[in-house]
Design a protein around this motif. Sequence first.
Motif, PDB file in Angstrom:
ATOM      1  N   SER A 143       0.834  -1.207   0.000  1.00  0.00           N
ATOM      2  CA  SER A 143       0.000   0.000   0.000  1.00  0.00           C
ATOM      3  C   SER A 143       0.871   1.260   0.000  1.00  0.00           C
ATOM      4  O   SER A 143       0.614   2.207  -0.745  1.00  0.00           O
ATOM      5  CB  SER A 143      -0.916  -0.019   1.226  1.00  0.00           C
ATOM      6  OG  SER A 143      -1.620   1.185   1.326  1.00  0.00           O
ATOM      7  N   ALA A 144       1.920   1.260   0.818  1.00  0.00           N
ATOM      8  CA  ALA A 144       2.831   2.409   0.858  1.00  0.00           C
ATOM      9  C   ALA A 144       3.562   2.566  -0.477  1.00  0.00           C
ATOM     10  O   ALA A 144       3.761   3.690  -0.960  1.00  0.00           O
ATOM     11  CB  ALA A 144       3.830   2.244   1.994  1.00  0.00           C
ATOM     12  N   ALA A 145       3.961   1.446  -1.096  1.00  0.00           N
ATOM     13  CA  ALA A 145       4.632   1.504  -2.400  1.00  0.00           C
ATOM     14  C   ALA A 145       3.703   2.058  -3.472  1.00  0.00           C
ATOM     15  O   ALA A 145       4.117   2.861  -4.320  1.00  0.00           O
ATOM     16  CB  ALA A 145       5.126   0.115  -2.791  1.00  0.00           C
ATOM     17  N   LEU A 190       1.905   6.598  -6.998  1.00  0.00           N
ATOM     18  CA  LEU A 190       0.782   7.447  -7.421  1.00  0.00           C
ATOM     19  C   LEU A 190       0.983   8.915  -7.058  1.00  0.00           C
ATOM     20  O   LEU A 190       0.592   9.806  -7.805  1.00  0.00           O
ATOM     21  CB  LEU A 190      -0.527   6.928  -6.815  1.00  0.00           C
ATOM     22  CG  LEU A 190      -1.023   5.584  -7.349  1.00  0.00           C
ATOM     23  CD1 LEU A 190      -2.283   5.145  -6.612  1.00  0.00           C
ATOM     24  CD2 LEU A 190      -1.268   5.654  -8.846  1.00  0.00           C
ATOM     25  N   LEU A 191       1.581   9.182  -5.903  1.00  0.00           N
ATOM     26  CA  LEU A 191       1.814  10.567  -5.480  1.00  0.00           C
ATOM     27  C   LEU A 191       3.126  11.133  -6.011  1.00  0.00           C
ATOM     28  O   LEU A 191       3.468  12.281  -5.728  1.00  0.00           O
ATOM     29  CB  LEU A 191       1.790  10.653  -3.949  1.00  0.00           C
ATOM     30  CG  LEU A 191       0.456  10.302  -3.297  1.00  0.00           C
ATOM     31  CD1 LEU A 191       0.591  10.304  -1.789  1.00  0.00           C
ATOM     32  CD2 LEU A 191      -0.623  11.276  -3.732  1.00  0.00           C
ATOM     33  N   LYS A 208       9.839  11.911  -7.409  1.00  0.00           N
ATOM     34  CA  LYS A 208      10.186  13.056  -8.250  1.00  0.00           C
ATOM     35  C   LYS A 208      10.320  14.347  -7.448  1.00  0.00           C
ATOM     36  O   LYS A 208      10.749  15.361  -7.982  1.00  0.00           O
ATOM     37  CB  LYS A 208       9.132  13.249  -9.338  1.00  0.00           C
ATOM     38  CG  LYS A 208       9.090  12.111 -10.321  1.00  0.00           C
ATOM     39  CD  LYS A 208       8.059  12.350 -11.392  1.00  0.00           C
ATOM     40  CE  LYS A 208       8.024  11.198 -12.378  1.00  0.00           C
ATOM     41  NZ  LYS A 208       7.025  11.416 -13.424  1.00  0.00           N
ATOM     42  N   ARG A 209       9.931  14.320  -6.199  1.00  0.00           N
ATOM     43  CA  ARG A 209       9.949  15.531  -5.378  1.00  0.00           C
ATOM     44  C   ARG A 209      11.195  15.583  -4.498  1.00  0.00           C
ATOM     45  O   ARG A 209      11.647  14.575  -3.987  1.00  0.00           O
ATOM     46  CB  ARG A 209       8.727  15.576  -4.471  1.00  0.00           C
ATOM     47  CG  ARG A 209       7.452  15.781  -5.201  1.00  0.00           C
ATOM     48  CD  ARG A 209       6.328  16.101  -4.230  1.00  0.00           C
ATOM     49  NE  ARG A 209       5.114  16.307  -4.965  1.00  0.00           N
ATOM     50  CZ  ARG A 209       4.121  15.438  -4.994  1.00  0.00           C
ATOM     51  NH1 ARG A 209       4.182  14.338  -4.292  1.00  0.00           N
ATOM     52  NH2 ARG A 209       3.048  15.676  -5.712  1.00  0.00           N
ATOM     53  N   THR A 210      11.670  16.791  -4.295  1.00  0.00           N
ATOM     54  CA  THR A 210      12.741  17.020  -3.332  1.00  0.00           C
ATOM     55  C   THR A 210      12.135  17.738  -2.140  1.00  0.00           C
ATOM     56  O   THR A 210      11.487  18.773  -2.291  1.00  0.00           O
ATOM     57  CB  THR A 210      13.868  17.877  -3.943  1.00  0.00           C
ATOM     58  OG1 THR A 210      14.376  17.191  -5.093  1.00  0.00           O
ATOM     59  CG2 THR A 210      14.976  18.103  -2.948  1.00  0.00           C
ATOM     60  N   TYR A 211      12.337  17.157  -0.968  1.00  0.00           N
ATOM     61  CA  TYR A 211      11.796  17.718   0.270  1.00  0.00           C
ATOM     62  C   TYR A 211      12.913  18.421   1.024  1.00  0.00           C
ATOM     63  O   TYR A 211      14.001  17.885   1.173  1.00  0.00           O
ATOM     64  CB  TYR A 211      11.205  16.616   1.153  1.00  0.00           C
ATOM     65  CG  TYR A 211      10.024  15.917   0.541  1.00  0.00           C
ATOM     66  CD1 TYR A 211       8.748  16.425   0.677  1.00  0.00           C
ATOM     67  CD2 TYR A 211      10.190  14.736  -0.183  1.00  0.00           C
ATOM     68  CE1 TYR A 211       7.651  15.777   0.118  1.00  0.00           C
ATOM     69  CE2 TYR A 211       9.105  14.087  -0.746  1.00  0.00           C
ATOM     70  CZ  TYR A 211       7.847  14.610  -0.588  1.00  0.00           C
ATOM     71  OH  TYR A 211       6.771  13.973  -1.148  1.00  0.00           O
ATOM     72  N   GLU A 212      12.619  19.618   1.492  1.00  0.00           N
ATOM     73  CA  GLU A 212      13.564  20.371   2.319  1.00  0.00           C
ATOM     74  C   GLU A 212      13.071  20.288   3.763  1.00  0.00           C
ATOM     75  O   GLU A 212      11.924  20.624   4.056  1.00  0.00           O
ATOM     76  CB  GLU A 212      13.633  21.827   1.869  1.00  0.00           C
ATOM     77  CG  GLU A 212      14.562  22.673   2.690  1.00  0.00           C
ATOM     78  CD  GLU A 212      14.564  24.122   2.263  1.00  0.00           C
ATOM     79  OE1 GLU A 212      15.330  24.891   2.848  1.00  0.00           O
ATOM     80  OE2 GLU A 212      13.796  24.497   1.351  1.00  0.00           O
ATOM     81  N   PHE A 213      13.940  19.840   4.650  1.00  0.00           N
ATOM     82  CA  PHE A 213      13.602  19.716   6.059  1.00  0.00           C
ATOM     83  C   PHE A 213      14.379  20.748   6.864  1.00  0.00           C
ATOM     84  O   PHE A 213      15.566  20.975   6.606  1.00  0.00           O
ATOM     85  CB  PHE A 213      13.968  18.324   6.593  1.00  0.00           C
ATOM     86  CG  PHE A 213      13.019  17.246   6.199  1.00  0.00           C
ATOM     87  CD1 PHE A 213      11.962  16.903   7.020  1.00  0.00           C
ATOM     88  CD2 PHE A 213      13.181  16.564   5.008  1.00  0.00           C
ATOM     89  CE1 PHE A 213      11.079  15.895   6.665  1.00  0.00           C
ATOM     90  CE2 PHE A 213      12.316  15.556   4.646  1.00  0.00           C
ATOM     91  CZ  PHE A 213      11.263  15.226   5.472  1.00  0.00           C
ATOM     92  N   ASP A 267       7.479  21.055  -3.530  1.00  0.00           N
ATOM     93  CA  ASP A 267       6.775  21.816  -4.560  1.00  0.00           C
ATOM     94  C   ASP A 267       5.268  21.831  -4.329  1.00  0.00           C
ATOM     95  O   ASP A 267       4.557  22.633  -4.920  1.00  0.00           O
ATOM     96  CB  ASP A 267       7.096  21.266  -5.950  1.00  0.00           C
ATOM     97  CG  ASP A 267       6.709  19.812  -6.109  1.00  0.00           C
ATOM     98  OD1 ASP A 267       6.490  19.132  -5.076  1.00  0.00           O
ATOM     99  OD2 ASP A 267       6.642  19.338  -7.258  1.00  0.00           O
ATOM    100  N   THR A 268       4.764  20.960  -3.466  1.00  0.00           N
ATOM    101  CA  THR A 268       3.326  20.933  -3.188  1.00  0.00           C
ATOM    102  C   THR A 268       2.933  21.802  -2.010  1.00  0.00           C
ATOM    103  O   THR A 268       1.743  21.988  -1.766  1.00  0.00           O
ATOM    104  CB  THR A 268       2.858  19.498  -2.915  1.00  0.00           C
ATOM    105  OG1 THR A 268       3.591  18.978  -1.805  1.00  0.00           O
ATOM    106  CG2 THR A 268       3.062  18.613  -4.126  1.00  0.00           C
TER     107      THR A 268
END
Length: 184
Positions: free
Chosen positions: A93-95, A100-101, A105-110, A122-123
């Motif tokens: 389910s997580a995969a 799907l989300l 492709k997204r880069t997250y800044e923490f 970007d979201t």
Amino acid sequence: MLWSNRSRAAGHSDGGAALLDQPDAADLGADAMPAATIPVVHPPAERYSLHFWVRYSFAEYVRFMWEHGGYLIRRRHIRWPMGVYLRLKSTLSAATHFVLLQRGKRTYEFQIDQHGIVRTSDTGVSLIDWSDVERIRTYSNGFMMILKRGTLPIPFRCLNKDEVSAMRGIVEARAAGELQFRAS
């Protein structure tokens, strides 16, 4: 502003330089005081401050979820064969959600500090208070912040040695009760 060292009249022959260097007491009024130097106060260095970027790979994300599913199943004392079924189902389910989300492709800044966690992509921006963090677990390929609603995996590969030790300090501080993760 109660006091200024600028000249009042623009018609002085010396261009007002004498008034800037030594203000006349008669021009300033009875209540005026000469300018005092304002000390520059720097805040103390934050003990728990991290700033890094994460771009998840599919295999890494699935591994996090596989280990986390195993932790949840052990915690709830679910035995074989139901435990294996639930672990497979939650990981698949997580995969599926990862694909799907388009999380790969997204880069997250923490940005993590004593005030909380800020995750930017970007979201949009997610502001996570420490009261929303249930616990922090260490898995084979990184840290997992378990929130009231969801998780935040943080891979070791995205942190340098100092940031890994700072993150371990956050985990230890939470275990020792230094950082208040739960609202009082």
